[in-house]
Scaffold this active site. Sequence first.
Site, mmCIF file in Angstrom:
data_model
loop_
_atom_site.group_PDB
_atom_site.id
_atom_site.type_symbol
_atom_site.label_atom_id
_atom_site.label_comp_id
_atom_site.label_asym_id
_atom_site.label_seq_id
_atom_site.Cartn_x
_atom_site.Cartn_y
_atom_site.Cartn_z
ATOM 1 N N GLY A 239 5.241 -9.859 11.174
ATOM 2 C CA GLY A 239 5.489 -10.000 9.621
ATOM 3 C C GLY A 239 4.251 -11.331 9.806
ATOM 4 O O GLY A 239 3.759 -10.803 8.058
ATOM 5 N N PRO A 276 5.505 -8.975 16.958
ATOM 6 C CA PRO A 276 4.246 -9.176 16.125
ATOM 7 C C PRO A 276 3.226 -8.023 15.722
ATOM 8 O O PRO A 276 3.228 -7.541 17.323
ATOM 9 C CB PRO A 276 3.204 -9.981 16.606
ATOM 10 C CG PRO A 276 3.004 -10.942 17.875
ATOM 11 C CD PRO A 276 5.196 -10.362 18.028
ATOM 12 N N GLY A 277 2.931 -6.887 15.289
ATOM 13 C CA GLY A 277 1.943 -6.159 15.508
ATOM 14 C C GLY A 277 0.325 -6.089 14.311
ATOM 15 O O GLY A 277 -0.374 -6.639 15.040
ATOM 16 N N ARG A 278 0.404 -6.591 13.224
ATOM 17 C CA ARG A 278 -0.180 -6.408 12.880
ATOM 18 C C ARG A 278 -1.227 -7.933 12.955
ATOM 19 O O ARG A 278 -2.335 -7.555 13.397
ATOM 20 C CB ARG A 278 0.048 -6.937 11.847
ATOM 21 C CG ARG A 278 -1.656 -7.228 9.829
ATOM 22 C CD ARG A 278 -1.404 -6.956 8.686
ATOM 23 N NE ARG A 278 -0.060 -6.262 8.410
ATOM 24 C CZ ARG A 278 -0.074 -5.365 7.301
ATOM 25 N NH1 ARG A 278 -0.838 -5.029 7.206
ATOM 26 N NH2 ARG A 278 1.121 -5.301 6.906
ATOM 27 N N ARG A 314 -4.384 2.662 3.868
ATOM 28 C CA ARG A 314 -3.452 1.315 3.657
ATOM 29 C C ARG A 314 -3.911 1.965 1.802
ATOM 30 O O ARG A 314 -3.372 1.382 1.675
ATOM 31 C CB ARG A 314 -3.555 0.336 4.692
ATOM 32 C CG ARG A 314 -3.176 0.723 5.791
ATOM 33 C CD ARG A 314 -3.038 -0.439 6.686
ATOM 34 N NE ARG A 314 -2.503 -1.115 5.661
ATOM 35 C CZ ARG A 314 -3.088 -2.165 5.414
ATOM 36 N NH1 ARG A 314 -3.979 -2.787 4.486
ATOM 37 N NH2 ARG A 314 -1.845 -3.188 4.621
ATOM 38 N N CYS A 346 -9.523 15.899 -0.842
ATOM 39 C CA CYS A 346 -8.865 16.572 -2.619
ATOM 40 C C CYS A 346 -8.488 15.860 -3.455
ATOM 41 O O CYS A 346 -7.347 16.456 -3.543
ATOM 42 C CB CYS A 346 -8.836 17.796 -2.540
ATOM 43 S SG CYS A 346 -10.063 18.850 -1.558
ATOM 44 N N GLU A 347 -7.872 14.906 -3.617
ATOM 45 C CA GLU A 347 -6.649 14.316 -4.056
ATOM 46 C C GLU A 347 -8.404 12.618 -5.460
ATOM 47 O O GLU A 347 -8.611 12.153 -4.217
ATOM 48 C CB GLU A 347 -5.889 13.153 -3.502
ATOM 49 C CG GLU A 347 -4.982 14.719 -2.848
ATOM 50 C CD GLU A 347 -4.081 13.888 -1.965
ATOM 51 O OE1 GLU A 347 -3.577 12.744 -2.689
ATOM 52 O OE2 GLU A 347 -3.011 14.387 -1.210
HETATM 53 N N1 LLP Z 1 9.441 -5.809 13.828
HETATM 54 C C1 LLP Z 1 9.980 -5.090 12.705
HETATM 55 C C2 LLP Z 1 11.653 -4.782 13.291
HETATM 56 C C3 LLP Z 1 9.039 -4.454 12.241
HETATM 57 O O1 LLP Z 1 9.432 -3.463 11.041
HETATM 58 C C4 LLP Z 1 7.502 -4.445 11.561
HETATM 59 C C5 LLP Z 1 6.781 -4.141 10.816
HETATM 60 C C6 LLP Z 1 7.227 -5.468 12.767
HETATM 61 C C7 LLP Z 1 7.603 -6.263 13.797
HETATM 62 C C8 LLP Z 1 5.457 -6.326 13.153
HETATM 63 O O2 LLP Z 1 5.272 -6.871 11.456
HETATM 64 P P1 LLP Z 1 4.118 -6.453 11.632
HETATM 65 O O3 LLP Z 1 3.594 -8.251 12.518
HETATM 66 O O4 LLP Z 1 2.825 -5.867 12.095
HETATM 67 O O5 LLP Z 1 3.721 -7.586 10.267
HETATM 68 N N2 LLP Z 1 2.552 0.269 8.001
HETATM 69 C C9 LLP Z 1 2.263 -0.375 6.489
HETATM 70 C C10 LLP Z 1 3.150 -2.566 7.206
HETATM 71 C C11 LLP Z 1 4.134 -1.537 7.827
HETATM 72 C C12 LLP Z 1 5.171 -2.950 8.696
HETATM 73 C C13 LLP Z 1 6.188 -2.327 9.184
HETATM 74 N N3 LLP Z 1 7.372 -3.170 9.830
HETATM 75 C C14 LLP Z 1 0.852 -1.282 6.166
HETATM 76 O O6 LLP Z 1 -0.165 -0.766 6.755
HETATM 77 O O7 LLP Z 1 0.793 -2.571 4.936
#
Ligand code: LLP
Length: 422
Positions: A239, A276-278, A314, A346-347
């Site tokens: 997050g 972490p992902g983002r 996004r 087309c949107e």
């Molecule tokens: N752990 C869980 C259980 C999650 O649901 C998520 C993200 C993460 C970790 C990773 O979160 P991050 O570190 O990436 O914030 N598609 C959306 C974001 C959806 C996030 C869903 N869950 C966007 O493009 O902003």
Amino acid sequence: MDHFIYKDGILHAEDVPLLRIAEDVGTPFYCYSTATLTRHFKLFQEALDGLDHLVCFAIKSLSNQAILRTLADLGAGMDVVSGGEYRRALAAGCPPDRIVFSGVGKTRAEMCFALEHGLRQFNVESVEELRVLSAVASAMGKTAPITLRVNPDVDARTHEKIATGRKEDKFGVPIARAREFYAEAASLPGIDVVGVDVHIGSQLTDLAPFEAAFQKVADLTRDLRADGHAIRRVDLGGGLGIPYTRSNETPPLPLEYGAMIQRIFGDLEVEVEIEPGRLIAGNAGILLASVIYLKQGEGRDFLILDAAMNDLIRPAMYGAHHDIIPVIEPQAGVEQHPVDIVGPVCESGDTFAKQRQMPPLAAGDLVAFRSAGAYGAVMSSEYNTRPMIPEVLVKGDQYAVIRPRPDFDEIINRDRLPIWLE
Ligand code: LLP
């Protein structure tokens, strides 16, 4: 910080000029930097240094095998949310004991597969899921290591669609009832309670909501231990947000986030996992596109690109901002003009930016969307029968196509005619 910078007036990914990749691969495409990915992963490792910890990359943010292999080789664990992601993690060489399985709707088949091949833990999100997991594991003669994801009822103060820790959200079990559910978990066959899990949302730009949630998790850990549970792990989710505009955003750094975690969990004798992902993938990737037309409309100009909402959803989905910059560096002091930057779909929703100040651009020019590494390629589709966007990975002066663009026959031949239409 990332590794997409101008050198001699041309935007590079590390040491590779993006014009060269564009010539070779064609646009649009995603391009990732190994150095940036690595740097961001290591920032988390350093931030948690001294704590027993595991950084599990949330592979939903970017799940190409080459990316996962890069991170697995650095020692990353993986957070997966489906049987498909679980298989991706295994295929990339992530050891099963570094895979955590999250998600609100795990099926019996997914549980079964993960139990068969091994995993670190299931992050269970409801008592209903817990009972099914117990039945599945017992029938297989296995024990499922679990945490319960608690919903701390904390507002992450992020975009409505990606906040997950309020009581009205579908995620986790209410923290107020956690002790009751843990008691049930401990009594069920095939279940080994190992920890507590929380994840309150994505793109958080303030540490306060994290801190509030983590404090609740620490308190719960003490209560659960007092109840006799051997809580040895906390999974704190992902997050942490990233700056999407260069100029005026300063979200907390991984080091500050880590210091807060150390403060709360430092003397609790728990293993800390984060997901972490983002922050790892976001600024490690860009989307490259070409200008098809500069269309002069009634009172506004449209920059029509060959990338569209199906390639990067996004902006259409969350109203998200991405910086868009020309690949050829504009001359200093060049005059900028407002344009709407759109795709060919087309949107009207296929709009990346409205009235964005841009230097002069013409058909054939290349632009780069910054901060597109996370939730970019993974959310792409073939809407309008636009082929899935290719992905390229750069490392120093090398680059490789890590997902090629499918040809049209491949796409069309996936469909099947029923017997009565043959
Ligand atoms: N752990 C869980 C259980 C999650 O649901 C998520 C993200 C993460 C970790 C990773 O979160 P991050 O570190 O990436 O914030 N598609 C959306 C974001 C959806 C996030 C869903 N869950 C966007 O493009 O902003």
